[in-house]
Write a protein that holds these residues in place. Sequence first.
Motif, PDB file in Angstrom:
ATOM      1  N   ASN A 112      -3.368  -6.632   3.328  1.00 31.22           N
ATOM      2  CA  ASN A 112      -2.733  -7.875   3.791  1.00 31.22           C
ATOM      3  C   ASN A 112      -1.628  -8.317   2.830  1.00 31.22           C
ATOM      4  N   GLY A 113      -0.747  -9.181   3.318  1.00 34.96           N
ATOM      5  CA  GLY A 113       0.259  -9.813   2.469  1.00 34.96           C
ATOM      6  C   GLY A 113      -0.314 -11.063   1.825  1.00 34.96           C
ATOM      7  N   GLY A 114       0.032 -11.316   0.562  1.00 38.15           N
ATOM      8  CA  GLY A 114      -0.505 -12.461  -0.155  1.00 38.15           C
ATOM      9  C   GLY A 114      -0.037 -13.792   0.413  1.00 38.15           C
ATOM     10  N   ASN A 115      -0.861 -14.801   0.281  1.00 37.16           N
ATOM     11  CA  ASN A 115      -0.497 -16.137   0.753  1.00 37.16           C
ATOM     12  C   ASN A 115       0.362 -16.865  -0.282  1.00 37.16           C
ATOM     13  N   SER A 116       0.994 -17.930   0.150  1.00 36.31           N
ATOM     14  CA  SER A 116       1.666 -18.863  -0.755  1.00 36.31           C
ATOM     15  C   SER A 116       1.120 -20.257  -0.468  1.00 36.31           C
ATOM     16  N   HIS A 117       1.591 -21.244  -1.229  1.00 32.64           N
ATOM     17  CA  HIS A 117       1.158 -22.627  -0.977  1.00 32.64           C
ATOM     18  C   HIS A 117       1.566 -23.087   0.418  1.00 32.64           C
ATOM     19  N   LEU A 118       2.682 -22.567   0.920  1.00 34.38           N
ATOM     20  CA  LEU A 118       3.207 -23.009   2.212  1.00 34.38           C
ATOM     21  C   LEU A 118       3.044 -21.968   3.316  1.00 34.38           C
ATOM     22  N   ALA A 119       2.325 -20.879   3.052  1.00 37.11           N
ATOM     23  CA  ALA A 119       2.134 -19.839   4.072  1.00 37.11           C
ATOM     24  C   ALA A 119       0.767 -19.196   3.912  1.00 37.11           C
ATOM     25  N   GLY A 120       0.156 -18.867   5.047  1.00 34.60           N
ATOM     26  CA  GLY A 120      -1.133 -18.202   5.014  1.00 34.60           C
ATOM     27  C   GLY A 120      -1.015 -16.710   4.749  1.00 34.60           C
ATOM     28  N   VAL A 121      -2.160 -16.055   4.629  1.00 33.77           N
ATOM     29  CA  VAL A 121      -2.228 -14.604   4.437  1.00 33.77           C
ATOM     30  C   VAL A 121      -1.654 -13.895   5.665  1.00 33.77           C
ATOM     31  N   THR A 122      -0.831 -12.864   5.421  1.00 33.98           N
ATOM     32  CA  THR A 122      -0.311 -12.043   6.513  1.00 33.98           C
ATOM     33  C   THR A 122      -1.314 -10.925   6.789  1.00 33.98           C
ATOM     34  N   ARG A 123      -1.799 -10.823   8.023  1.00 35.60           N
ATOM     35  CA  ARG A 123      -2.882  -9.884   8.313  1.00 35.60           C
ATOM     36  C   ARG A 123      -2.446  -8.440   8.111  1.00 35.60           C
ATOM     37  N   ALA A 124      -3.422  -7.592   7.865  1.00 38.47           N
ATOM     38  CA  ALA A 124      -3.175  -6.174   7.675  1.00 38.47           C
ATOM     39  C   ALA A 124      -2.818  -5.512   9.009  1.00 38.47           C
ATOM     40  N   SER A 125      -2.336  -4.262   8.923  1.00 37.79           N
ATOM     41  CA  SER A 125      -1.943  -3.526  10.123  1.00 37.79           C
ATOM     42  C   SER A 125      -3.169  -3.101  10.927  1.00 37.79           C
ATOM     43  N   GLY A 126      -2.917  -2.490  12.093  1.00 34.37           N
ATOM     44  CA  GLY A 126      -3.976  -2.280  13.087  1.00 34.37           C
ATOM     45  C   GLY A 126      -4.734  -0.974  13.030  1.00 34.37           C
ATOM     46  N   VAL A 127      -4.659  -0.147  14.088  1.00 35.47           N
ATOM     47  CA  VAL A 127      -5.502   1.032  14.294  1.00 35.47           C
ATOM     48  C   VAL A 127      -5.389   2.007  13.130  1.00 35.47           C
ATOM     49  N   ALA A 128      -6.520   2.540  12.672  1.00 33.04           N
ATOM     50  CA  ALA A 128      -6.540   3.360  11.472  1.00 33.04           C
ATOM     51  C   ALA A 128      -5.954   4.749  11.669  1.00 33.04           C
ATOM     52  N   ALA A 129      -6.168   5.385  12.815  1.00 36.22           N
ATOM     53  CA  ALA A 129      -5.862   6.815  12.959  1.00 36.22           C
ATOM     54  C   ALA A 129      -4.377   7.114  13.120  1.00 36.22           C
ATOM     55  N   SER A 130      -3.595   6.154  13.591  1.00 39.04           N
ATOM     56  CA  SER A 130      -2.188   6.410  13.878  1.00 39.04           C
ATOM     57  C   SER A 130      -1.294   5.722  12.850  1.00 39.04           C
ATOM     58  N   THR A 131       0.029   5.890  13.052  1.00 40.56           N
ATOM     59  CA  THR A 131       0.978   5.172  12.202  1.00 40.56           C
ATOM     60  C   THR A 131       1.026   3.707  12.633  1.00 40.56           C
ATOM     61  N   THR A 132       0.815   2.805  11.697  1.00 44.34           N
ATOM     62  CA  THR A 132       0.892   1.378  12.009  1.00 44.34           C
ATOM     63  C   THR A 132       1.772   0.686  10.977  1.00 44.34           C
ATOM     64  N   THR A 133       2.692  -0.098  11.441  1.00 45.49           N
ATOM     65  CA  THR A 133       3.549  -0.857  10.534  1.00 45.49           C
ATOM     66  C   THR A 133       2.835  -2.120  10.091  1.00 45.49           C
ATOM     67  N   GLY A 134       3.282  -2.670   8.963  1.00 41.29           N
ATOM     68  CA  GLY A 134       2.766  -3.954   8.526  1.00 41.29           C
ATOM     69  C   GLY A 134       3.499  -5.087   9.234  1.00 41.29           C
TER      70      GLY A 134
END
Length: 253
Positions: free
Chosen positions: A192-214
Amino acid sequence: MTANTSKGIQYPQSTDHTRIWEHLQNLATSADAIIIGNKDVQVFTSSGTWTRPAGAILVDVQVQAGGGGSGGCAATVAGQASCAPGGGGGEYARGIYLPATTGASVAVTVGGGGAGGTAGANSGANGGNSSFGALITANGGVGAQGGTATSTAASLGAGNGGSGGTGGDWRTNGGDGGNGQVVNAVPLKFNNGGNSHLAGVTRASGVAASTTTGFTGYSYGGGGSGPSNGASQSAVAGSPGGPGVVIVTTYTA
């Protein structure tokens, strides 16, 4: 004759024989100039110059730095996987100032989100620093390293949250990004992407077996989440961090 208190409220002296209602009128008029009656909010999403509004009493400054970009992932072959870490969130700082401290105008710098690493095992860029003149500086989140292709267990360190800025009355570090982890040639989704005081955590990418972008870090100042690769996939680029912001709220008479 009249005199003023240290905060500018006018009062009569013993030698002043003005009528009572005139004393009260002077008192109300002088007090009106130092009592908060309105506010002016200026939100800077790009660098510029803040100009102090008329009648300023207090200036409340919030400074958010940009988030770091996530790393890119290398191409994989059969039996390999790759998982790039997420970028760190930007630092935040806040200070409240008297108009005499800020002066009539202040240069404002807004840090951008760090770029994601290019396709391959390439690091993401740090988020940009944000500042309000020389009074407050907040440092950007750190870009994450790239994800290498591996057939064995691996854990790659994520970008640290921004820290170490100067000035202001208080500050908070940005949150660290999530590690890029591979177990038994399978990428685990903790990047996941780190949070800031003004923004929440950015969720991790999706399906494990294929290419997934963040995913791009949230505004304002979130870190970008990392991409991942299963077996036999092409290289993939990382994601940028979220941009910073400077918010100046001036309380006026």
